[in-house]
Design a protein around this motif. Structure first.
Motif, short mmCIF file in Angstrom:
data_model
loop_
_atom_site.label_atom_id
_atom_site.label_comp_id
_atom_site.label_asym_id
_atom_site.label_seq_id
_atom_site.Cartn_x
_atom_site.Cartn_y
_atom_site.Cartn_z
N THR A 199 6.99 48.48 107.48
CA THR A 199 7.38 49.61 106.87
C THR A 199 6.98 49.90 105.55
O THR A 199 6.73 51.11 105.25
N ALA A 200 6.55 48.65 104.94
CA ALA A 200 5.82 49.11 103.61
C ALA A 200 4.59 49.58 103.67
O ALA A 200 4.29 50.35 102.99
N ILE A 201 3.76 48.88 104.75
CA ILE A 201 2.24 49.31 105.14
C ILE A 201 2.34 50.81 105.67
O ILE A 201 1.66 51.80 105.04
N LEU A 202 3.25 51.10 106.37
CA LEU A 202 3.19 52.62 107.02
C LEU A 202 3.61 53.54 105.96
O LEU A 202 2.98 54.55 105.81
N SER A 203 4.64 53.30 105.23
CA SER A 203 5.07 54.41 104.29
C SER A 203 4.07 54.52 103.11
O SER A 203 3.90 55.54 102.65
N PHE A 204 3.39 53.51 102.78
CA PHE A 204 2.13 53.29 101.65
C PHE A 204 1.28 54.45 102.27
O PHE A 204 0.58 55.36 101.50
N GLY A 205 0.70 54.28 103.48
CA GLY A 205 -0.31 55.23 103.95
C GLY A 205 0.37 56.62 104.08
O GLY A 205 -0.46 57.61 103.63
N LEU A 206 1.50 56.69 104.55
CA LEU A 206 1.98 58.11 104.58
C LEU A 206 2.16 58.87 103.43
O LEU A 206 1.86 60.01 103.14
N TYR A 207 2.47 58.22 102.19
CA TYR A 207 2.64 58.79 100.81
C TYR A 207 1.36 58.90 100.16
O TYR A 207 1.02 60.04 99.56
N ASN A 208 0.53 57.77 100.18
CA ASN A 208 -0.58 57.94 99.22
C ASN A 208 -1.82 58.47 100.01
O ASN A 208 -2.81 58.80 99.36
N ILE A 209 -1.77 58.57 101.26
CA ILE A 209 -2.87 59.32 102.07
C ILE A 209 -2.55 60.54 102.59
O ILE A 209 -2.91 61.52 102.31
N HIS A 210 -1.88 60.43 103.76
CA HIS A 210 -1.39 61.57 104.47
C HIS A 210 -0.80 62.59 103.71
O HIS A 210 -1.26 63.78 104.05
N ARG A 211 0.23 62.44 103.17
CA ARG A 211 0.81 63.41 102.47
C ARG A 211 0.02 64.21 101.22
O ARG A 211 -0.04 65.21 101.03
N ARG A 212 -0.81 63.32 100.66
CA ARG A 212 -1.54 63.69 99.41
C ARG A 212 -2.62 64.64 100.30
O ARG A 212 -3.11 65.47 99.45
N VAL A 213 -3.30 63.95 100.97
CA VAL A 213 -4.49 64.80 101.71
C VAL A 213 -3.99 66.00 102.46
O VAL A 213 -4.81 67.02 102.74
N GLY A 214 -2.86 65.91 103.22
CA GLY A 214 -2.63 67.02 104.00
C GLY A 214 -2.85 66.64 105.51
O GLY A 214 -3.33 67.88 106.03
N ILE A 215 -2.96 65.65 105.97
CA ILE A 215 -3.32 65.54 107.28
C ILE A 215 -2.07 65.65 108.01
O ILE A 215 -0.77 65.06 108.08
N THR A 216 -2.08 66.48 109.19
CA THR A 216 -1.00 66.92 110.03
C THR A 216 -0.64 65.70 110.82
O THR A 216 -1.41 65.16 111.43
N GLU A 217 0.45 65.73 111.22
CA GLU A 217 1.04 64.44 112.01
C GLU A 217 1.31 65.22 113.50
O GLU A 217 1.42 66.42 113.74
#
Length: 217
Positions: free
Chosen positions: A30-48
């Motif tokens: 969960t730490a690795i998953l949430s790290f990527g979601l916050y620091n990459i997906h959310r910041r760059v705006g990659i759609t899920e």
């Protein structure tokens, strides 16, 4: 069976299910998953894809608020998980879902830990896919899920006897294709890259060195 015997049985099951090793791996995932979601997906705006993508789709076309759509869709997926994967799956999923929420709160309280990759969406898609794939893979390998998407994919995989990567891609691709009704194709392309990569990595992590199993009653 009397109440005392049932209680003893529940305690034994709890100890068997929530071993230190399993809890550590669940939290690591969960730490690795949430790290990527916050620091990459959310910041760059990659759609899920999956549940989150469907939540955004319903909000855009029908005005259904995400705070209502998210628990409804996740709840339906978890009901399927409980029906076909068992009670232990739900117990483990509660812990991992809380882990994702807790770590997201932690990352949000800290400065971004990666450079801004907005100008490099392909790099962001690949790194984000790695984080999601490794993180979710660790959670799924322990018999739980980090959200409704995982529960749905695991049920599809079990009932159709297909690899879990195909189940993830089927749900994600369906939602992303529907999202073309309001999201430019340029953005969807990078989402397709990240969900494809993450799906393959989840499959690899889950089955590495053994045949993947899910904790059931």
């Amino acid at each position: 069976m009397n109440l005392k015997a049932r209680l003893q049985g529940e305690i034994q099951n709890f100890r068997r299910l929530f071993t230190p090793k399993r809890l550590i791996l669940l939290m690591l995932g969960t730490a690795i998953l949430s790290f990527g979601l916050y620091n990459i997906h959310r910041r760059v705006g990659i759609t899920e894809g999956g549940v989150l993508g469907m939540v955004l789709l319903l909000d855009h076309h029908f005005g259904l608020p995400p705070y209502l759509a998210t628990p409804i869709l996740d709840g339906l997926c978890y009901l399927l998980g409980w029906r076909f994967l068992g009670g232990n799956f739900i117990r483990l999923s509660v812990i991992s879902t809380l882990g994702v929420s807790g770590f997201l709160k932690l990352w949000q309280s800290l400065p971004y830990m990666l450079p801004d990759l907005t100008a490099h969406p392909l790099v962001a898609a690949i790194l984000g896919g790695l984080c999601v794939g490794i993180g979710v893979g660790l959670v799924v390998r322990q018999g739980g899920s980090s959200g409704g998407d995982d529960a749905l994919a695991l049920v599809i995989s079990k009932k159709t006897k297909c690899r879990i990567s195909r189940a993830y891609m089927a749900t994600d691709f369906t939602v992303l294709l529907l999202s073309l009704s309001y999201i430019p194709i340029q953005r969807i392309v990078f989402s397709l890259i990240t969900v494809t990569l993450s799906s393959l990595i989840i499959d690899l992590v889950q089955n590495f060195g053994r045949k993947g199993t899910v904790a059931t009653e």
